[in-house]
Design an enzyme around this catalytic site. Structure first.
Site, PDB file in Angstrom:
ATOM      1  N   ARG A  70       0.837  -1.207   0.000  1.00  0.00           N
ATOM      2  CA  ARG A  70       0.000   0.000   0.000  1.00  0.00           C
ATOM      3  C   ARG A  70       0.869   1.254   0.000  1.00  0.00           C
ATOM      4  NH1 ARG A  70      -4.753  -1.920  -0.086  1.00  0.00           N
ATOM      5  NH2 ARG A  70      -5.158  -3.891   0.990  1.00  0.00           N
ATOM      6  N   ILE A  89       2.057   4.780   1.034  1.00  0.00           N
ATOM      7  CA  ILE A  89       2.053   5.398   2.361  1.00  0.00           C
ATOM      8  C   ILE A  89       1.153   6.634   2.394  1.00  0.00           C
ATOM      9  CG2 ILE A  89       4.003   7.000   2.083  1.00  0.00           C
ATOM     10  CD1 ILE A  89       5.082   5.865   4.765  1.00  0.00           C
ATOM     11  N   HIS A 128       1.416   2.359 -10.025  1.00  0.00           N
ATOM     12  CA  HIS A 128       0.362   2.707  -9.075  1.00  0.00           C
ATOM     13  C   HIS A 128      -0.934   2.062  -9.562  1.00  0.00           C
ATOM     14  CE1 HIS A 128       2.488   6.346  -7.282  1.00  0.00           C
ATOM     15  NE2 HIS A 128       3.166   6.217  -8.417  1.00  0.00           N
ATOM     16  N   HIS A 158       7.813   1.427 -10.419  1.00  0.00           N
ATOM     17  CA  HIS A 158       6.600   1.023  -9.702  1.00  0.00           C
ATOM     18  C   HIS A 158       5.384   1.418 -10.504  1.00  0.00           C
ATOM     19  CE1 HIS A 158       7.967   4.957  -8.268  1.00  0.00           C
ATOM     20  NE2 HIS A 158       6.684   5.306  -8.160  1.00  0.00           N
TER      21      HIS A 158
HETATM   22  P1  5GP Z   1       6.191   8.356  -7.805  1.00  0.00           P
HETATM   23  O1  5GP Z   1       5.987   9.825  -7.666  1.00  0.00           O
HETATM   24  O2  5GP Z   1       7.643   7.979  -7.764  1.00  0.00           O
HETATM   25  O3  5GP Z   1       5.464   7.767  -8.977  1.00  0.00           O
HETATM   26  O4  5GP Z   1       5.464   7.695  -6.561  1.00  0.00           O
HETATM   27  C1  5GP Z   1       6.121   7.349  -5.387  1.00  0.00           C
HETATM   28  C2  5GP Z   1       5.063   6.904  -4.397  1.00  0.00           C
HETATM   29  O5  5GP Z   1       5.715   6.255  -3.332  1.00  0.00           O
HETATM   30  C3  5GP Z   1       4.247   8.052  -3.788  1.00  0.00           C
HETATM   31  O6  5GP Z   1       2.860   7.844  -4.084  1.00  0.00           O
HETATM   32  C4  5GP Z   1       4.547   7.959  -2.304  1.00  0.00           C
HETATM   33  O7  5GP Z   1       3.413   8.225  -1.496  1.00  0.00           O
HETATM   34  C5  5GP Z   1       5.041   6.546  -2.136  1.00  0.00           C
HETATM   35  N1  5GP Z   1       5.998   6.346  -1.063  1.00  0.00           N
HETATM   36  C6  5GP Z   1       7.096   7.107  -0.805  1.00  0.00           C
HETATM   37  N2  5GP Z   1       7.768   6.607   0.238  1.00  0.00           N
HETATM   38  C7  5GP Z   1       7.094   5.505   0.649  1.00  0.00           C
HETATM   39  C8  5GP Z   1       7.320   4.556   1.695  1.00  0.00           C
HETATM   40  O8  5GP Z   1       8.268   4.629   2.469  1.00  0.00           O
HETATM   41  N3  5GP Z   1       6.401   3.552   1.805  1.00  0.00           N
HETATM   42  C9  5GP Z   1       5.331   3.439   0.957  1.00  0.00           C
HETATM   43  N4  5GP Z   1       4.499   2.408   1.167  1.00  0.00           N
HETATM   44  N5  5GP Z   1       5.099   4.318  -0.039  1.00  0.00           N
HETATM   45  C10 5GP Z   1       5.972   5.342  -0.187  1.00  0.00           C
END
Ligand code: 5GP
Length: 126
Positions: free
Chosen positions: A34, A36, A111, A109
């Protein structure tokens, strides 16, 4: 092609068990947990266990087994979260890559977000 992978990124640390996570599903090639800071009732991140920086790195360089394992875990998550079109109302799957894609964590990753109407595909802000 060489992508510069940072072994200290937060998802690498999650994979090594150095940081806790809320695991949803896992197989030999991928982990789902999930977000965060969820942006929807369902907000799950699916990551490969291999060292891939971004979608394009994964698409170009992952093995067929890694790609299949990753994709099958995505399907499993959508089904388990009740958002799959096989019984649910749908979801949005997005991945951000690099500076223009506003990627925060440099480990590929996807989403998976759903449980509500997700609105317009992109809202740009300057
Ligand atoms: P991006 O912007 O790289 O596509 O998304 C990164 C996602 O990772 C964000 O939605 C953020 O909330 C999530 N995230 C960042 N740090 C952590 C963490 O330590 N644990 C979890 N479960 N999600 C994280």
């Amino acid at each position: 092609m060489a992508y510069d992978y940072d072994d200290q990124n937060i998802f690498a640390r999650i994979l090594r068990g150095e940081i806790p996570n809320s695991t949803v599903a896992e197989n030999d090639y991928a982990l789902a947990f999930r977000d965060i800071s969820p942006k929807a009732p369902t907000h799950v991140l699916v990551i490969p266990k291999g060292r891939y920086v971004s979608f394009d790195d994964f698409a170009a360089n992952a093995s067929p087994e890694e790609i299949t394992g990753f994709m099958r875990l995505c399907a499993q998550v959508a089904q388990a979260e009740g958002v799959s079109l096989d019984g649910g109302a749908g979801f949005r799957a997005i991945t951000n890559a690099g500076p223009d894609g506003v990627q925060e964590v440099p480990h590929f990753h996807l989403h998976i977000m759903g449980g509500r109407m997700m609105g317009p595909m992109v809202m740009l802000r300057d």
